[in-house]
Design a protein around this motif. Sequence first.
Motif, PDB file in Angstrom:
ATOM      1  N   ASP A 136       0.837  -1.199   0.000  1.00 39.18           N
ATOM      2  CA  ASP A 136       0.000   0.000   0.000  1.00 39.18           C
ATOM      3  C   ASP A 136       0.873   1.251   0.000  1.00 39.18           C
ATOM      4  O   ASP A 136       0.527   2.261  -0.613  1.00 39.18           O
ATOM      5  CB  ASP A 136      -0.888   0.021   1.246  1.00 39.18           C
ATOM      6  CG  ASP A 136      -1.740  -1.236   1.371  1.00 39.18           C
ATOM      7  OD1 ASP A 136      -2.516  -1.498   0.443  1.00 39.18           O
ATOM      8  OD2 ASP A 136      -1.605  -1.943   2.389  1.00 39.18           O
ATOM      9  N   THR A 148       0.974   4.222  -2.719  1.00 34.37           N
ATOM     10  CA  THR A 148       1.590   5.516  -2.442  1.00 34.37           C
ATOM     11  C   THR A 148       3.092   5.352  -2.249  1.00 34.37           C
ATOM     12  O   THR A 148       3.533   4.503  -1.471  1.00 34.37           O
ATOM     13  CB  THR A 148       0.998   6.160  -1.174  1.00 34.37           C
ATOM     14  OG1 THR A 148      -0.415   6.316  -1.340  1.00 34.37           O
ATOM     15  CG2 THR A 148       1.630   7.519  -0.896  1.00 34.37           C
ATOM     16  N   THR A 171      -1.490   0.114  -9.065  1.00 36.82           N
ATOM     17  CA  THR A 171      -2.344   1.303  -9.106  1.00 36.82           C
ATOM     18  C   THR A 171      -2.967   1.568  -7.733  1.00 36.82           C
ATOM     19  O   THR A 171      -3.474   0.651  -7.081  1.00 36.82           O
ATOM     20  CB  THR A 171      -3.460   1.113 -10.141  1.00 36.82           C
ATOM     21  OG1 THR A 171      -2.873   0.901 -11.426  1.00 36.82           O
ATOM     22  CG2 THR A 171      -4.362   2.336 -10.201  1.00 36.82           C
ATOM     23  N   GLY A 172      -2.897   2.840  -7.305  1.00 36.93           N
ATOM     24  CA  GLY A 172      -3.493   3.238  -6.035  1.00 36.93           C
ATOM     25  C   GLY A 172      -2.541   3.232  -4.865  1.00 36.93           C
ATOM     26  O   GLY A 172      -2.864   3.766  -3.799  1.00 36.93           O
ATOM     27  N   LYS A 190       0.362   7.235  -6.280  1.00 36.39           N
ATOM     28  CA  LYS A 190       0.451   8.524  -5.590  1.00 36.39           C
ATOM     29  C   LYS A 190       1.890   8.757  -5.137  1.00 36.39           C
ATOM     30  O   LYS A 190       2.602   7.805  -4.824  1.00 36.39           O
ATOM     31  CB  LYS A 190      -0.485   8.533  -4.379  1.00 36.39           C
ATOM     32  CG  LYS A 190      -1.936   8.211  -4.716  1.00 36.39           C
ATOM     33  CD  LYS A 190      -2.706   7.833  -3.472  1.00 36.39           C
ATOM     34  CE  LYS A 190      -4.091   7.320  -3.812  1.00 36.39           C
ATOM     35  NZ  LYS A 190      -4.798   6.795  -2.623  1.00 36.39           N
ATOM     36  N   ASP A 210      -3.772  12.761  -1.171  1.00 34.73           N
ATOM     37  CA  ASP A 210      -2.721  11.745  -1.046  1.00 34.73           C
ATOM     38  C   ASP A 210      -1.991  11.897   0.287  1.00 34.73           C
ATOM     39  O   ASP A 210      -1.656  10.909   0.944  1.00 34.73           O
ATOM     40  CB  ASP A 210      -1.726  11.857  -2.200  1.00 34.73           C
ATOM     41  CG  ASP A 210      -2.382  11.659  -3.556  1.00 34.73           C
ATOM     42  OD1 ASP A 210      -3.509  11.135  -3.592  1.00 34.73           O
ATOM     43  OD2 ASP A 210      -1.766  12.035  -4.572  1.00 34.73           O
TER      44      ASP A 210
END
Length: 290
Positions: free
Chosen positions: A61, A92, A89-90, A117, A145
């Motif tokens: 994540d 950080t 994707t998604g 992000k 973000d």
Amino acid sequence: MAKVAFIGLGVMGYPMAGHLKAKGGHDVTVWNRTGAKAEKWASEHGGAKADTPREAATGCDFVFMCVGNDDDVRSVVYGEDGVLAGLETGATLVDNTTASAELARELDAAAREKGVKFIDAPVSGGQAGAENGALTVMCGGEEADFETAKPVIEAYAKMVGLMGPAGSGQLTKMMNQICIAGLVQGLSEAIAFGQKSGLDIEKVVSVISKGAAGSWQMENRHKTMNEGHYDHGFAVEWMRKDLGICLAEARRNGAKLPVTALVDQFYADVEAMGGKRWDTSSLLALLNRN
């Protein structure tokens, strides 16, 4: 709990990753260029180690990085074994490295192209701040973000702030280092002056540190400076790297940094004395050399 990777286990990254595991309660995987250090961290903290940045980042994540400079960041982010190759994707990407604002904007664009992000998040507080989980973290990125990343960053921080869009965290860190350079030089000159005058430095500092001259540097460094001890703290070579970033950015934006440039040259003289790894307070040693 989040699935987290930490890239770079130096004097700052090693304890920061530890706080993400112990205080944050996250599932942490680490990668370090020297694999033995990653193995040691995993053994001490009960986390996992990866063989490549890509492997560390896969399925995460959040990925945190704390390495040496712009080139070091690029070497772990790009390529088939890089962090971006493993991120989905998604996710950080948070860069705690003190690097250029130009690099932060570059990474932001590269991350967003993949749907990732990005937050540039250099830190202040030194090794002690990292070990105590009490760093100040200066962030650049999108507000949404940042709000997602902030609770995770807080595992190793006492203060986390969003300064503006990508690159703003690095620009804020530059201001921080500019302030420190001037403070340490002023403190060094004051102590050198007091020593030549035969004053009791401890007594003097106990008084002036409570007034307008007080600073973190004065409170935390005057004693070791007065004793001529510099084998600790934030190394001169690291400060010169940071000041080099400041001066390069000033050439781009037109800011005038005459004192910063002068102090950088003083640090070059300290390096020539053999003080490359001395604490930044060793500017006093330069004033006191025979």
